[in-house]
Design a protein around this motif. Structure first.
Motif, PDB file in Angstrom:
ATOM      1  N   ILE A   1     -51.397  18.942 -12.003  1.00 45.17           N
ATOM      2  CA  ILE A   1     -51.629  20.020 -11.036  1.00 45.17           C
ATOM      3  C   ILE A   1     -50.682  19.990  -9.843  1.00 45.17           C
ATOM      4  O   ILE A   1     -50.553  20.982  -9.127  1.00 45.17           O
ATOM      5  CB  ILE A   1     -53.077  19.985 -10.514  1.00 45.17           C
ATOM      6  CG1 ILE A   1     -53.318  18.738  -9.649  1.00 45.17           C
ATOM      7  CG2 ILE A   1     -54.070  20.062 -11.666  1.00 45.17           C
ATOM      8  CD1 ILE A   1     -54.637  18.733  -8.915  1.00 45.17           C
ATOM      9  N   GLY A   2     -50.031  18.859  -9.607  1.00 46.50           N
ATOM     10  CA  GLY A   2     -49.226  18.711  -8.398  1.00 46.50           C
ATOM     11  C   GLY A   2     -47.790  19.187  -8.560  1.00 46.50           C
ATOM     12  O   GLY A   2     -47.285  19.372  -9.671  1.00 46.50           O
ATOM     13  N   GLU A   3     -47.134  19.390  -7.436  1.00 47.88           N
ATOM     14  CA  GLU A   3     -45.720  19.734  -7.397  1.00 47.88           C
ATOM     15  C   GLU A   3     -44.984  18.698  -6.552  1.00 47.88           C
ATOM     16  O   GLU A   3     -45.523  18.203  -5.560  1.00 47.88           O
ATOM     17  CB  GLU A   3     -45.503  21.117  -6.769  1.00 47.88           C
ATOM     18  CG  GLU A   3     -46.128  22.267  -7.536  1.00 47.88           C
ATOM     19  CD  GLU A   3     -45.896  23.592  -6.844  1.00 47.88           C
ATOM     20  OE1 GLU A   3     -45.272  23.598  -5.757  1.00 47.88           O
ATOM     21  OE2 GLU A   3     -46.343  24.625  -7.379  1.00 47.88           O
ATOM     22  N   VAL A   4     -43.761  18.367  -6.963  1.00 42.96           N
ATOM     23  CA  VAL A   4     -42.933  17.477  -6.146  1.00 42.96           C
ATOM     24  C   VAL A   4     -42.454  18.261  -4.930  1.00 42.96           C
ATOM     25  O   VAL A   4     -41.826  19.313  -5.084  1.00 42.96           O
ATOM     26  CB  VAL A   4     -41.749  16.931  -6.950  1.00 42.96           C
ATOM     27  CG1 VAL A   4     -40.792  16.174  -6.034  1.00 42.96           C
ATOM     28  CG2 VAL A   4     -42.235  16.019  -8.071  1.00 42.96           C
ATOM     29  N   PRO A   5     -42.755  17.804  -3.726  1.00 43.39           N
ATOM     30  CA  PRO A   5     -42.388  18.570  -2.527  1.00 43.39           C
ATOM     31  C   PRO A   5     -40.911  18.397  -2.173  1.00 43.39           C
ATOM     32  O   PRO A   5     -40.405  17.279  -2.128  1.00 43.39           O
ATOM     33  CB  PRO A   5     -43.275  17.956  -1.439  1.00 43.39           C
ATOM     34  CG  PRO A   5     -43.482  16.540  -1.898  1.00 43.39           C
ATOM     35  CD  PRO A   5     -43.498  16.572  -3.401  1.00 43.39           C
ATOM     36  N   LEU A   6     -40.233  19.497  -1.941  1.00 44.06           N
ATOM     37  CA  LEU A   6     -38.861  19.458  -1.450  1.00 44.06           C
ATOM     38  C   LEU A   6     -38.873  19.710   0.055  1.00 44.06           C
ATOM     39  O   LEU A   6     -39.790  20.342   0.584  1.00 44.06           O
ATOM     40  CB  LEU A   6     -38.010  20.526  -2.146  1.00 44.06           C
ATOM     41  CG  LEU A   6     -37.774  20.328  -3.636  1.00 44.06           C
ATOM     42  CD1 LEU A   6     -36.968  21.493  -4.203  1.00 44.06           C
ATOM     43  CD2 LEU A   6     -37.069  19.010  -3.924  1.00 44.06           C
ATOM     44  N   PRO A   7     -37.876  19.215   0.780  1.00 46.52           N
ATOM     45  CA  PRO A   7     -37.811  19.444   2.231  1.00 46.52           C
ATOM     46  C   PRO A   7     -37.837  20.936   2.575  1.00 46.52           C
ATOM     47  O   PRO A   7     -37.388  21.775   1.784  1.00 46.52           O
ATOM     48  CB  PRO A   7     -36.474  18.804   2.619  1.00 46.52           C
ATOM     49  CG  PRO A   7     -36.235  17.764   1.569  1.00 46.52           C
ATOM     50  CD  PRO A   7     -36.783  18.350   0.301  1.00 46.52           C
ATOM     51  N   HIS A   8     -38.333  21.245   3.752  1.00 49.35           N
ATOM     52  CA  HIS A   8     -38.539  22.637   4.155  1.00 49.35           C
ATOM     53  C   HIS A   8     -37.258  23.442   4.230  1.00 49.35           C
ATOM     54  O   HIS A   8     -37.278  24.677   4.121  1.00 49.35           O
ATOM     55  CB  HIS A   8     -39.249  22.679   5.515  1.00 49.35           C
ATOM     56  CG  HIS A   8     -38.427  22.103   6.636  1.00 49.35           C
ATOM     57  ND1 HIS A   8     -37.522  22.842   7.358  1.00 49.35           N
ATOM     58  CD2 HIS A   8     -38.358  20.839   7.135  1.00 49.35           C
ATOM     59  CE1 HIS A   8     -36.944  22.066   8.274  1.00 49.35           C
ATOM     60  NE2 HIS A   8     -37.430  20.850   8.159  1.00 49.35           N
ATOM     61  N   TYR A   9     -36.117  22.771   4.406  1.00 46.28           N
ATOM     62  CA  TYR A   9     -34.850  23.484   4.557  1.00 46.28           C
ATOM     63  C   TYR A   9     -34.190  23.805   3.211  1.00 46.28           C
ATOM     64  O   TYR A   9     -33.131  24.412   3.161  1.00 46.28           O
ATOM     65  CB  TYR A   9     -33.877  22.683   5.430  1.00 46.28           C
ATOM     66  CG  TYR A   9     -33.769  21.223   5.055  1.00 46.28           C
ATOM     67  CD1 TYR A   9     -33.026  20.809   3.960  1.00 46.28           C
ATOM     68  CD2 TYR A   9     -34.436  20.254   5.796  1.00 46.28           C
ATOM     69  CE1 TYR A   9     -32.942  19.473   3.615  1.00 46.28           C
ATOM     70  CE2 TYR A   9     -34.358  18.912   5.453  1.00 46.28           C
ATOM     71  CZ  TYR A   9     -33.610  18.534   4.368  1.00 46.28           C
ATOM     72  OH  TYR A   9     -33.534  17.210   4.020  1.00 46.28           O
ATOM     73  N   ILE A  10     -34.813  23.376   2.104  1.00 45.20           N
ATOM     74  CA  ILE A  10     -34.301  23.704   0.776  1.00 45.20           C
ATOM     75  C   ILE A  10     -35.093  24.880   0.232  1.00 45.20           C
ATOM     76  O   ILE A  10     -36.315  24.810   0.092  1.00 45.20           O
ATOM     77  CB  ILE A  10     -34.390  22.491  -0.175  1.00 45.20           C
ATOM     78  CG1 ILE A  10     -33.441  21.392   0.314  1.00 45.20           C
ATOM     79  CG2 ILE A  10     -34.046  22.889  -1.610  1.00 45.20           C
ATOM     80  CD1 ILE A  10     -33.495  20.123  -0.503  1.00 45.20           C
ATOM     81  N   HIS A  11     -34.393  25.976  -0.063  1.00 44.47           N
ATOM     82  CA  HIS A  11     -35.054  27.215  -0.441  1.00 44.47           C
ATOM     83  C   HIS A  11     -34.825  27.591  -1.906  1.00 44.47           C
ATOM     84  O   HIS A  11     -35.334  28.622  -2.354  1.00 44.47           O
ATOM     85  CB  HIS A  11     -34.565  28.364   0.456  1.00 44.47           C
ATOM     86  CG  HIS A  11     -34.669  28.055   1.922  1.00 44.47           C
ATOM     87  ND1 HIS A  11     -35.882  27.832   2.554  1.00 44.47           N
ATOM     88  CD2 HIS A  11     -33.715  27.899   2.881  1.00 44.47           C
ATOM     89  CE1 HIS A  11     -35.674  27.569   3.839  1.00 44.47           C
ATOM     90  NE2 HIS A  11     -34.375  27.598   4.065  1.00 44.47           N
ATOM     91  N   LYS A  12     -34.075  26.790  -2.639  1.00 46.94           N
ATOM     92  CA  LYS A  12     -33.818  27.063  -4.048  1.00 46.94           C
ATOM     93  C   LYS A  12     -34.575  26.076  -4.926  1.00 46.94           C
ATOM     94  O   LYS A  12     -34.721  24.910  -4.584  1.00 46.94           O
ATOM     95  CB  LYS A  12     -32.311  26.982  -4.348  1.00 46.94           C
ATOM     96  CG  LYS A  12     -31.490  28.070  -3.673  1.00 46.94           C
ATOM     97  CD  LYS A  12     -30.025  28.010  -4.115  1.00 46.94           C
ATOM     98  CE  LYS A  12     -29.223  29.123  -3.478  1.00 46.94           C
ATOM     99  NZ  LYS A  12     -27.793  29.089  -3.910  1.00 46.94           N
ATOM    100  N   GLN A  13     -35.031  26.574  -6.065  1.00 44.83           N
ATOM    101  CA  GLN A  13     -35.739  25.722  -7.004  1.00 44.83           C
ATOM    102  C   GLN A  13     -34.747  24.875  -7.807  1.00 44.83           C
ATOM    103  O   GLN A  13     -33.648  25.318  -8.132  1.00 44.83           O
ATOM    104  CB  GLN A  13     -36.568  26.577  -7.973  1.00 44.83           C
ATOM    105  CG  GLN A  13     -37.727  27.302  -7.311  1.00 44.83           C
ATOM    106  CD  GLN A  13     -38.778  26.332  -6.793  1.00 44.83           C
ATOM    107  OE1 GLN A  13     -39.119  25.362  -7.450  1.00 44.83           O
ATOM    108  NE2 GLN A  13     -39.307  26.619  -5.605  1.00 44.83           N
TER     109      GLN A  13
END
Length: 343
Positions: free
Chosen positions: A144-156
């Protein structure tokens, strides 16, 4: 010393949104403290830039799918949580958005086989969650979880594995130790063939990575604690290198924090585990670290302060401004810097 002393201008277009391929093709700014020389290379040049007897200390933490979304059982409202530190088998410290909806006693459903209740509130959206579930927690989290990326990264990312180091092993981080993202299996093999040794330590990257310094006076900033571990074998490796006069080069600021947290004033690294909230900023006398491989960090962050403690604030800002002028890519998926040379 003020937070603003660590500010530099960075054009938004130089914030890397995606990693380069292959991993080791990132650019590498090399700074020699002894000669004050600056050169521009690539990460794959590392075997030619290091000595045959250097010891690299890497952080073998692995990022967990720490971002989960729960639904309030009474209203159906969705709340997002970032798990950042495990308290016990069923309890986690988290960051919560929107926090105003998550009061103590709030019950949420995260999956058909997992619920949670908020048991404590903290500052900056911090919440303690106690989970109840059927089965194995890690298996549910992987589902169910997602690996969190830093807030300044906007691309998958095409593959979330690209946000893991190739030597990631111990699951528990909310963010990757990004300096290590540049290593490939091939590059590690080349370095070892040259005689360069690797020692693995552990620091689970947590809440402190996501929180900015909000106090104007740096000394008033308080770091959140993070779990670290140094095995008997790693301590022996590092101490043997120190005793032989070899250079101990930390890969990433997280490895620096482990080494400096586990060493005494005589430079001896001690095996053990626990929580560290060490905050390294100028002036700081390093006990175990001789050099550093690191990415380029956010202005006014605790990470640029750590680098400044190693080479001086003015030199750090000078190198960062050089990197900006030379078109380097910044932050988690950006380019790297190698700092060597004892002074």
């Amino acid at each position: 010393m003020n937070k603003s002393d660590f500010y530099y201008d960075l054009p938004k277009e130089q914030i890397a949104q995606t990693p380069v391929e292959p991993r080791d093709s990132a650019r590498l700014l090399v700074y020699d403290r002894k000669t004050d020389a600056v050169t521009h290379r690539h990460f794959y040049d590392l075997p030619n830039l290091l000595r045959a007897d250097d010891l690299l200390v890497v952080n073998n933490t692995k990022v967990l799918p720490a971002r989960v979304t729960g639904v309030k059982v009474d209203t159906g409202a969705q709340i997002s949580f970032l798990l950042h530190k495990r308290v016990d088998k069923n309890t986690w410290e988290t960051l919560c958005r929107p926090a105003k909806r998550a009061k103590v006693g709030t019950v949420l459903r995260f999956a058909p086989d997992m619920t949670g209740v908020v048991t404590a509130e903290g500052e900056e959206g911090a919440r303690t969650l106690r989970f109840e579930y059927d089965g194995v927690f890690e298996e549910i989290l992987n589902r169910i979880g997602e690996v969190p990326l830093p807030h300044y990264i906007h691309k998958q990312l095409k593959s979330i594995d690209r946000y893991q180091t190739v030597y990631a092993d111990k699951v528990g981080s909310s963010a990757a130790p990004t300096a290590g993202l540049h290593f490939t299996e091939r590059l590690i093999s080349e370095l070892k063939q040259k005689g360069i040794e690797f020692a693995e330590v552990l620091l689970h990257v947590g809440l402190g990575t996501f929180l900015p310094v909000k106090t104007d006076d740096v000394e008033n900033h308080k770091m959140h604690s993070e779990y670290y571990c140094v095995t008997d074998g790693a301590a022996a490796q590092i101490n043997a290198a120190k005793a032989a006069g070899r250079r101990v080069i930390a890969v990433g600021t997280t490895s620096v924090r482990v080494l400096e947290s586990s060493s005494t004033d005589d430079g001896i690294v001690h095996a053990g585990s626990g929580d560290t909230s060490i905050f390294i900023y100028p002036p700081y006398k390093f006990k175990a670290v001789d050099g550093l491989i690191t990415n380029f960090h956010l202005p006014e962050s605790t990470l640029i302060m750590l680098v400044s403690a190693l080479i001086g604030r003015e030199k750090t800002l000078d190198l960062y401004n050089t990197a900006v002028a030379e078109g380097y890519r910044f932050f988690s998926f950006g380019d790297a810097m190698l700092i060597v040379g004892r002074i």
